[in-house]
Scaffold this motif. Sequence first.
Motif, short mmCIF file in Angstrom:
data_model
loop_
_atom_site.label_atom_id
_atom_site.label_comp_id
_atom_site.label_asym_id
_atom_site.label_seq_id
_atom_site.Cartn_x
_atom_site.Cartn_y
_atom_site.Cartn_z
N UNK A 105 28.75 63.21 -35.87
CA UNK A 105 29.90 62.23 -36.02
C UNK A 105 31.09 63.25 -36.19
N UNK A 106 30.97 64.15 -37.27
CA UNK A 106 32.33 64.96 -37.37
C UNK A 106 32.66 65.87 -36.21
N UNK A 136 43.84 62.05 -28.57
CA UNK A 136 44.25 61.78 -30.07
C UNK A 136 43.77 60.50 -30.67
N UNK A 137 43.86 59.42 -29.75
CA UNK A 137 43.41 57.99 -30.23
C UNK A 137 41.70 58.17 -30.08
N UNK A 138 41.05 58.94 -29.29
CA UNK A 138 39.73 58.90 -29.31
C UNK A 138 39.20 59.64 -30.55
N UNK A 139 40.06 60.83 -30.81
CA UNK A 139 39.47 61.58 -31.85
C UNK A 139 39.64 60.84 -33.30
N UNK A 140 40.64 60.16 -33.48
CA UNK A 140 41.16 59.25 -34.55
C UNK A 140 39.78 58.18 -34.93
N UNK A 143 36.65 60.01 -35.89
CA UNK A 143 36.71 60.38 -37.38
C UNK A 143 36.50 59.19 -38.19
N UNK A 144 37.13 58.01 -37.70
CA UNK A 144 37.09 56.97 -38.57
C UNK A 144 35.86 56.23 -38.59
N UNK A 145 34.93 56.31 -37.48
CA UNK A 145 33.60 56.01 -37.67
C UNK A 145 32.85 56.83 -38.66
#
Length: 300
Positions: A105-106, A136-140, A143-145
């Motif tokens: 995930x990370x 950026x949205x995809x990465x956020x 990371x939130x998952x």
Amino acid sequence: MSLFRIAGLSLIVLLSACSSTEDQETSEQQLYTSIQGSLRASQWDAAISKLHRIESEYPFGSFAEQAQLELVYAYYQSNEPDAAISAADRFIRLHPLHEKVDYAYYMRGLAAFTQSQSVIERFMPTDITQRDPGAARESFNYFKQLTDRYPESIYAWDATQRMIYLRNVLARYELHVANYYFTRGAYVAALRRGQFVLENFPSTPAVPDALATVIQAYHLLDMNDLADENLAVLSLNYPNYPLLDDDGQLQLAKNRGANQRSWINQLTFGLADRPEPPGFDTRIDGEFERDWDEATPQPN
């Protein structure tokens, strides 16, 4: 006599099977040791090739699952973020309960974090807030998952710091777009971008600039009561905002737009002698602070 022959044959088969198993384990161990050597030497292409080999030749071996994680790492280090994301997705799908799935995930979030950066941009400072925010949205979200599912993960703190940074980037991007709309005379669209920041990114450094955007848009739309309401919020919460004068008034751009059209502009239905809209730039704050370890962890 036949019983002795059967027993002998069985013993031979058993010894052959043991020998075959030992040879396979030895070969797998040797290949995995070679992979570790390639990773330590930063020979990413060689490591990737061997990792694929160990997965195909020893799919149920002792190092198969670890090799899948290290494939994610190797792809990331070789500047192949799409392949790293794909490999991480595959590991998560195949091993959702694995003890090291948080690493997948990370690394998926980390790969998306750098996905939109070119090699030049990684070594030369550029304004990331002006680029397409899709990565950026995809990465956020990735990371939130991680932080939602594994809040105690050793990677959660780093992911959280990057999420803070990404929120700031996304907020600033909205204001870049708002400023573009100002220069095009699309004041309603600029207003909506400023409001979007206030509603969705209330804790970012972009908030005072978003308020200035909203005030400016209301002013240009001749909605002065709403402009004054938001000005009061800006003055109260951010009294040192650079665009506020000594009287607490925002230094507004003068409207040189539709209300001042020349007769040529009116005669040609706006095709000629177009008035220049006010290029009001509400972006004040600069580069964001980064508070994370730049070293990429290898799965252990």
